[in-house]
Design a protein around this motif. Sequence first.
Motif, PDB file in Angstrom:
ATOM      1  N   ARG A 410     111.723  -7.551 -42.653  1.00  0.00           N
ATOM      2  CA  ARG A 410     112.549  -7.512 -41.433  1.00  0.00           C
ATOM      3  C   ARG A 410     111.996  -6.453 -40.767  1.00  0.00           C
ATOM      4  N   ASP A 411     111.814  -4.894 -41.350  1.00  0.00           N
ATOM      5  CA  ASP A 411     111.245  -3.880 -40.627  1.00  0.00           C
ATOM      6  C   ASP A 411     110.257  -3.870 -39.850  1.00  0.00           C
ATOM      7  N   THR A 412     109.039  -4.468 -40.564  1.00  0.00           N
ATOM      8  CA  THR A 412     107.999  -4.372 -40.236  1.00  0.00           C
ATOM      9  C   THR A 412     107.707  -5.392 -38.878  1.00  0.00           C
ATOM     10  N   VAL A 413     108.364  -6.541 -38.949  1.00  0.00           N
ATOM     11  CA  VAL A 413     108.373  -7.611 -37.924  1.00  0.00           C
ATOM     12  C   VAL A 413     109.112  -6.963 -36.590  1.00  0.00           C
ATOM     13  N   ARG A 414     109.961  -6.447 -36.990  1.00  0.00           N
ATOM     14  CA  ARG A 414     110.782  -5.933 -35.758  1.00  0.00           C
ATOM     15  C   ARG A 414     109.938  -4.744 -34.912  1.00  0.00           C
ATOM     16  N   GLN A 423     101.541  -0.469 -36.891  1.00  0.00           N
ATOM     17  CA  GLN A 423     102.114  -1.724 -37.692  1.00  0.00           C
ATOM     18  C   GLN A 423     101.210  -2.503 -38.142  1.00  0.00           C
ATOM     19  N   LEU A 424     100.113  -2.527 -37.713  1.00  0.00           N
ATOM     20  CA  LEU A 424      99.287  -3.742 -38.026  1.00  0.00           C
ATOM     21  C   LEU A 424      99.025  -4.227 -39.344  1.00  0.00           C
ATOM     22  N   ASP A 486     115.850  -0.722 -35.169  1.00  0.00           N
ATOM     23  CA  ASP A 486     114.559  -1.031 -34.555  1.00  0.00           C
ATOM     24  C   ASP A 486     114.895  -2.206 -33.744  1.00  0.00           C
ATOM     25  N   SER A 487     115.658  -1.884 -32.779  1.00  0.00           N
ATOM     26  CA  SER A 487     116.033  -2.912 -31.500  1.00  0.00           C
ATOM     27  C   SER A 487     115.436  -2.450 -30.412  1.00  0.00           C
ATOM     28  N   TRP A 488     115.395  -3.168 -29.561  1.00  0.00           N
ATOM     29  CA  TRP A 488     114.999  -2.662 -28.010  1.00  0.00           C
ATOM     30  C   TRP A 488     115.785  -3.734 -27.006  1.00  0.00           C
ATOM     31  N   ASN A 489     116.380  -3.000 -25.986  1.00  0.00           N
ATOM     32  CA  ASN A 489     117.031  -3.760 -25.080  1.00  0.00           C
ATOM     33  C   ASN A 489     116.328  -4.183 -23.956  1.00  0.00           C
ATOM     34  N   MET A 490     114.934  -3.895 -23.715  1.00  0.00           N
ATOM     35  CA  MET A 490     114.015  -4.309 -22.607  1.00  0.00           C
ATOM     36  C   MET A 490     114.603  -3.576 -21.388  1.00  0.00           C
ATOM     37  N   GLY A 491     115.466  -2.641 -21.434  1.00  0.00           N
ATOM     38  CA  GLY A 491     115.721  -2.050 -20.127  1.00  0.00           C
ATOM     39  C   GLY A 491     117.044  -2.111 -19.481  1.00  0.00           C
TER      40      GLY A 491
END
Length: 711
Positions: A410-414, A423-424, A486-491
């Motif tokens: 979960r954490d890595t993919v996010r 993260q690669l 580890d979220s992101w709202n895109m702006g």
Amino acid sequence: MSRTLLPGRPYPLGATVSSKGTNFALFSEGATRVDVCLFDTQGNQTDCITLRERTAYVWHGLIRNIKPGQLYGYRVDGPWEPERGHRFNASKLLVDPYAKAISGQVDWKAPIFAYDVASGDDLKIDTQDSAAGVPRSVVIDGTFDWADDCPPETPLPDSVIYEVHVKGFSFRNPMIPENLRGTYAGLAHPSSINYFQKLGVTAVELLPIHHFIDEGHLVERGLTDYWGYNTLGYFAPMSRYSSTGDTGGQVNEFKQMVKAFHAAGIEVILDVVYNHTCEGNERGPTLCWKGVCNSTYYRLMDNNPRYYMDYTGTGNTLNVRNPQVLKMLMDSLRYWVTEMHVDGFRFDLAATLARELHDVSRLSSFFDTIHQDPTLADIKLIAEPWDVGEGGYQVGQFPVLWAEWNGKYRDTVRRFWKGDAGQLSDFGNRLTGSSDLYQFDGRKPYASINFVTAHDGFTLCDLVSYNEKHNEANGEDNKDGSDDNDSWNMGAEGPTDDPAINTLRERQTRNFLATLMLSQGVPMLNGGDEVARSQRGNNNCYCQDNELTWYDWDLDAPRKRLRDFTCQLIHLRLKHPNLHRRKFFQDREIRQSGKSILVQDIAWFNTDGNQVPDEVWNTEWTRSIGVLLNGQTLQVTDEEGHPVIDDSFFLVVNAAQEGVEFLLPPSPSGNKWCRVIDTEDIENPFAKAKTTRKIIVGGRSLMLFSDESLK
């Protein structure tokens, strides 16, 4: 009313109906007296019978003319010595730990506390009768026609799990009759079953359905315990989800639900909470185990047994080290398998169950007992491999036969799709089954239950829509729930009319879902993510039994697109064994089908079409990579002993903001690559297209290619 009491039997525990009457059996090592109290449907106590027989600390007796539907409870007398761990109080009515059905709810205004709440002194006994505030146990007739039940027995590597809440899924579904919405019958309604079948999932994982109660602080705020991690009965299906009443009808309704799922080829997995109970610590209510034999059922502090060990963050921890408690848990597991026909269990905070002393032990008695039990040999065992105690994060540390919720996945993919640096290498491990966690102790890729979101945390829609949690509705000043998402709202924080942001969010959602379904291991889809279910930024909806958590079935065009995309993804995965392998990749040249030909089963490529050198894996800047999955190297045979051959796939992921030019390597079969997925294509991401060697992969998107080799 005079009742005939016979000696009865010490086993089985609980209330067991026969032609002679009902046998009652209760374990209590420290009790000096046990009474069975009978109640009518209006809540009045009609009789109270003292059990006179005691065998190996089991108090038992058979009472004549007690039939299914009878409401009852126990009163257990013994020493009131909290400083020594004993909290017996005969004035408190107790639920049978082995009750197969439970009726009614807890009334927190009633005197359900065994100590003097007014003074706050938990050493001082309270002698008020608690019966008015305690649910009743129910005598049931367990007979059911399972004759034509056909459990699917889907192998774990071929599984796709759908985590779902019984009420939330169906409560707003207009295709389900109103009286069935939010119930077991609603979840098993033909329209629900049809949805699951079209989606393609092979198992539903139900949030807790063991009978639970609403916590007092929630009731005070007009809220309820929605998730259900507050167990009162380990043998009783939650009556709140029954359309047929709470005096036994919930048992048959649950069985009918399981049977309907099985008929549709879908398994039923239960999320179970064997690590703690609803009774809290020394200041919690006395409803069941605390009054039956506190020092047996709970882990108490060695130097001061007045207080409880708390590895769960709930106030108490069940004492699985005690043989009787271990027996109760095993009896519960066997009951749900043999009598209720469920197909597996997900164990909440399973690291707690592994604690023999203080440390987590892989060889605890709990695991030993499960592994030798033939009833549990073929069921699915899934651990949430952590608790809140010291050393409790145990991802990758559970024994063979167990699968685990892979929190590292979960954490890595996010982080990878958010664009975080470095993260690669971890992403490569997670995509290919987390061999770094599971390969070296005899387990296979399907030990990893992969998930991006679950009930606890942001939904997938909220993961791409919010930078911060918004839990104000919980009434805890937004202090509850994780701050590390580890979220992101895109702006833009929350819903927006900006078309560029909405397009990017839709693409990122597809990236997450595609990664999940194309990863080795077992995917678990958080219920509603396929239709962009939002909780408005609340990442801890444990107490929200309302429109924040109920599924909204009025789908607009983007939500329909997402649902259809998810369906196609799942069906693609299930069709191709190369996408859910039974063995880990060798990551080196291997012999093909016993021949002398050496081929690679997996290979990683840079954008220039060359294989990735070792030094690239740990770079901070690499966000684009391709991986070849050779379908000719599965190293498994079919039922007739023939080697299984599948299409080969080439997956290109690009978490960078800008598009990249990529050179495709030759396919193992020599056939040309055909594009089968492009997450940048909003309207038709599964449009097949022949391609040249040089391709352009859009920013923050992925492409999947197939060589469509002949089997």
